[in-house]
Design an enzyme around this catalytic site. Structure first.
Site, PDB file in Angstrom:
ATOM      1  CG  ASN A 185      40.130  58.500  63.567  1.00 51.56           C
ATOM      2  OD1 ASN A 185      40.818  59.331  62.975  1.00 51.56           O
ATOM      3  ND2 ASN A 185      39.780  57.326  63.044  1.00 51.56           N
ATOM      4  CD  GLU A 202      47.689  56.391  54.217  1.00 52.70           C
ATOM      5  OE1 GLU A 202      46.761  55.652  54.111  1.00 52.70           O
ATOM      6  OE2 GLU A 202      48.991  56.376  53.765  1.00 52.70           O
ATOM      7  CB  CYS A 234      40.452  54.998  58.737  1.00 52.29           C
ATOM      8  SG  CYS A 234      41.864  54.342  59.401  1.00 52.29           S
ATOM      9  CD  GLU A 280      50.307  57.775  56.954  1.00 49.57           C
ATOM     10  OE1 GLU A 280      49.710  57.252  57.777  1.00 49.57           O
ATOM     11  OE2 GLU A 280      50.857  58.749  57.195  1.00 49.57           O
TER      12      GLU A 280
HETATM   13  P1  NAD Z   1      38.116  65.355  57.622  1.00 46.85           P
HETATM   14  O1  NAD Z   1      38.576  65.199  56.191  1.00 46.85           O
HETATM   15  O2  NAD Z   1      36.930  66.310  57.976  1.00 46.85           O
HETATM   16  O3  NAD Z   1      39.349  66.205  58.227  1.00 46.85           O
HETATM   17  C1  NAD Z   1      40.770  65.695  58.498  1.00 46.85           C
HETATM   18  C2  NAD Z   1      41.437  67.108  58.734  1.00 46.85           C
HETATM   19  O4  NAD Z   1      41.417  67.993  57.517  1.00 46.85           O
HETATM   20  C3  NAD Z   1      41.259  67.751  59.684  1.00 46.85           C
HETATM   21  O5  NAD Z   1      42.249  68.322  60.442  1.00 46.85           O
HETATM   22  C4  NAD Z   1      40.394  68.977  59.051  1.00 46.85           C
HETATM   23  O6  NAD Z   1      40.439  70.088  60.048  1.00 46.85           O
HETATM   24  C5  NAD Z   1      41.137  69.031  57.919  1.00 46.85           C
HETATM   25  N1  NAD Z   1      40.484  69.789  56.746  1.00 46.85           N
HETATM   26  C6  NAD Z   1      39.276  69.938  56.626  1.00 46.85           C
HETATM   27  N2  NAD Z   1      38.705  70.703  55.544  1.00 46.85           N
HETATM   28  C7  NAD Z   1      40.218  70.965  54.976  1.00 46.85           C
HETATM   29  C8  NAD Z   1      40.417  71.603  53.633  1.00 46.85           C
HETATM   30  N3  NAD Z   1      39.614  72.246  52.863  1.00 46.85           N
HETATM   31  N4  NAD Z   1      41.852  71.836  53.429  1.00 46.85           N
HETATM   32  C9  NAD Z   1      42.743  71.188  54.346  1.00 46.85           C
HETATM   33  N5  NAD Z   1      42.574  70.516  55.419  1.00 46.85           N
HETATM   34  C10 NAD Z   1      41.167  70.379  55.723  1.00 46.85           C
HETATM   35  O7  NAD Z   1      38.248  64.133  58.296  1.00 46.85           O
HETATM   36  P2  NAD Z   1      38.005  63.714  59.888  1.00 46.85           P
HETATM   37  O8  NAD Z   1      36.159  63.732  60.027  1.00 46.85           O
HETATM   38  O9  NAD Z   1      38.721  64.471  60.634  1.00 46.85           O
HETATM   39  O10 NAD Z   1      38.600  62.226  59.877  1.00 46.85           O
HETATM   40  C11 NAD Z   1      37.620  61.172  59.373  1.00 46.85           C
HETATM   41  C12 NAD Z   1      38.126  60.812  58.263  1.00 46.85           C
HETATM   42  O11 NAD Z   1      39.404  60.258  58.352  1.00 46.85           O
HETATM   43  C13 NAD Z   1      37.388  59.429  57.817  1.00 46.85           C
HETATM   44  O12 NAD Z   1      37.083  59.356  56.592  1.00 46.85           O
HETATM   45  C14 NAD Z   1      38.379  58.327  58.183  1.00 46.85           C
HETATM   46  O13 NAD Z   1      38.011  57.352  57.357  1.00 46.85           O
HETATM   47  C15 NAD Z   1      39.455  58.878  57.792  1.00 46.85           C
HETATM   48  N6  NAD Z   1      40.764  58.335  58.186  1.00 46.85           N
HETATM   49  C16 NAD Z   1      41.487  57.677  57.517  1.00 46.85           C
HETATM   50  C17 NAD Z   1      42.884  57.280  57.997  1.00 46.85           C
HETATM   51  C18 NAD Z   1      43.563  56.318  57.477  1.00 46.85           C
HETATM   52  O14 NAD Z   1      44.953  56.130  57.649  1.00 46.85           O
HETATM   53  N7  NAD Z   1      43.241  55.882  56.035  1.00 46.85           N
HETATM   54  C19 NAD Z   1      42.998  57.246  59.541  1.00 46.85           C
HETATM   55  C20 NAD Z   1      42.053  58.083  60.338  1.00 46.85           C
HETATM   56  C21 NAD Z   1      40.986  58.423  59.708  1.00 46.85           C
END
Ligand code: NAD
Length: 501
Positions: free
Chosen positions: A155, A253, A287, A467
């Site tokens: 995102n 995060e 997020c 961060e």
């Molecule tokens: P996600 O957890 O599905 O994926 C995040 C990343 O992790 C992707 O690159 C994905 O390919 C990878 N991934 C997935 N499974 C994995 C595994 N088993 N091992 C290692 N890597 C793996 O999240 P998303 O749908 O891409 O993003 C949305 C989420 O991210 C929401 O929960 C949002 O709140 C969070 N987010 C948090 C912040 C923050 O700074 N706190 C910022 C942006 C998004």
């Protein structure tokens, strides 16, 4: 509008662009139209091992490059990002559906971070303290750690990776990065600014692919001692478990369920502006998105009709159209998920005041759109009150007074951002003190972090790291304590040297 030919994006390992070792690929589709935008490698553990080896080889020379020189390279990359901002924003809007204005903001955040991180090369402060012994000097210095594995969500395809990659680099660590498979190309173009600025080969390696393949391989790889992850809480927990067994340093995060509290004395129009932007900006896919509105006393009677009228009027459509205010969701899966949350809320007694149905008419039927949705009378403890939706859905909860509102705000497992609208400075400070969150805004929406302030959350939003600003430089370095004894004699600390009486 003609659609450009789909791009072919490759991995970048060392100084070479290359496909996945086994030749597999993944397709990326424009969520506004369904068109193919890019084909990227679907890499495997073998590609990660290659990148980790190359990063390990690059570590020695990079770690010994003077930090100010490492920083200057980031400043050159910042200038390239500025030149290429519009081009990268265009790719970002097409591949993940962010409006152009927001996409440019995403890249600007990375530019700001690059300027901060670049000049941090001239700080990276250690400390000195007086020794307890005569003719002895004590100080600390900061040392790089080794290859950093970076895994990021879709995102914020450029801003969020920049928060990790740029501090990691200026601290002297090489990086192996897996961008999200849903937004790989804009991330790749961000990395290209660093390569084109003169980053030595092997210092930033990009391996594209899926989380359970490339991401999992980065997490498990013995040559990658540091992990910086942004994504869902579910995946963050898995990563922490696996990395914990190898005693890796991990920064997580994760998700949020961010509340806005509106008190009866608030400037209602200001609050409506802030709630609309916080809840429906980036179609709620931040997020820090506002996903709960907690109205105190009878303030909802004035606020909700205004909010609903404005939410209904938001223009939904293709993010490349500058008049559009809300773009699509990132995928069909996300569209179904968001709608399922609204259906569950209906079953659990919520009243949908606007939105609440998948948009399937005209051009909108081609993409993954969902309207701005406000659900009133959401009960504390119910599904929509507790779970992260990641879409344009705002749950409205009612509180008797500020303490009740804070109790509702704190009932979720998350604690990223929060906000309160009030003109009473005393009540604002009470909220600042008591809301469990990494960020509290007063009279401003839950979104809008600035690059030079720490960013992160409490509870299940992370594992205590931050961060942004000055915070990540601690995470990406090891402290070494140095003692210099110039007395010419054996002086013994930790021995009782005091003479009593
Ligand atoms: P996600 O957890 O599905 O994926 C995040 C990343 O992790 C992707 O690159 C994905 O390919 C990878 N991934 C997935 N499974 C994995 C595994 N088993 N091992 C290692 N890597 C793996 O999240 P998303 O749908 O891409 O993003 C949305 C989420 O991210 C929401 O929960 C949002 O709140 C969070 N987010 C948090 C912040 C923050 O700074 N706190 C910022 C942006 C998004």
């Amino acid at each position: 509008m003609t659609s450009p030919t789909p791009s072919t994006v490759l991995n970048h390992i060392g100084d070479t662009d290359r496909p996945a070792l086994d030749g597999r690929t993944l397709d990326v589709h424009n969520p506004a139209t369904g068109e193919l935008t890019a084909r990227v490698p679907r890499s495997s553990g073998a590609d990660v091992s290659h990148a980790a080896r190359v990063a390990r080889e690059a570590f020695g020379a990079w770690s010994l490059t003077p930090a100010p020189a490492r920083g200057e390279l980031l400043l050159r990359a910042a200038a390239l990002m500025t030149e290429r901002k519009d081009a990268i924003a265009n790719v970002m809007a097409r591949e993940m559906g962010k409006r152009l204005e927001e996409a440019r903001g995403d890249i600007q955040e990375a530019i700001d971070t690059a300027y901060y991180a670049g000049t941090e090369g001239r700080r990276l402060f250690g400390r000195t303290a007086p020794s307890e012994l005569r003719d002895k000097f004590g100080m600390t210095v900061r040392r790089p750690i080794g290859p950093v594995g970076v895994i990021t969500a879709w995102n914020f395809p450029v801003a969020v990776p920049s928060w990790k990659i740029l501090p990691a680099l200026v601290c002297g660590n090489p990086v192996v990065w897996k961008p999200s498979e849903l937004s790989p190309e804009s991330g790749h173009l961000f990395a290209k600014c660093l390569w084109d600025a003169g980053l030595p080969p092997g210092v930033l390696n990009v391996v594209h692919g899926q989380g359970d393949e490339v991401g999992a391989a980065i997490v498990a790889h013995a040559d990658i001692p540091v992990l910086a992850f942004t994504g869902s809480t579910a995946v963050g927990r898995q990563i922490a478990e696996i990395a914990g067994r190898q005693l890796k340093r991990v920064s997580l995060e994760l998700g949020g369920k961010n509340p806005v509290i509106v008190l009866p004395d608030a400037d209602i129009d200001l609050a409506v502006d802030g709630i609309l932007w916080g809840a429906f900006g980036t179609a709620g896919q931040r997020c820090t998105a506002t996903s709960r509105l907690i109205v105190v006393g009878s303030v909802g009677e004035v606020l909700l009709p205004k909010l609903v009228e404005r939410a209904r009027a938001l223009r939904i459509g293709d993010p490349l159209d500058p008049t559009v205010q809300v773009g699509p969701l990132v995928s069909a899966r996300q569209q179904e998920r968001v709608h399922a949350y609204v259906e569950t809320a209906r079953r659990e007694g919520g009243q949908v005041l606007c939105g609440g149905e998948i948009l399937r008419t005209g051009a909108l039927a081609r993409g993954w759109y969902y309207p701005a949705t406000v659900v009133d009378k959401v009960a504390p403890g119910s599904t929509l009150a507790l779970e992260e939706v990641f879409g344009p859905v705002l749950a409205v909860l009612h509180a008797r007074d500020l303490d009740h509102a804070i109790a509702i705000a704190n009932e979720v497992q998350y604690g990223l951002s929060s906000s309160i609208y009030t003109r009473d400075v005393g009540l604002a400070f009470r909220a600042i003190e008591r809301i469990d969150a990494g960020i509290t805004y007063v009279n401003a929406p839950t979104i809008g972090a600035e690059a030079h302030f720490p960013f992160g959350g409490v509870k299940a939003t992370g594992n205590g790291h931050r961060e942004g600003g000055w915070a990540p430089y601690e995470f990406f370095t090891e402290v070494k304590t140095v003692y210099i004894d110039y007395s010419g004699a054996l002086q013994r600390a930790q021995i009782d040297n005091r003479v009593d009486g």
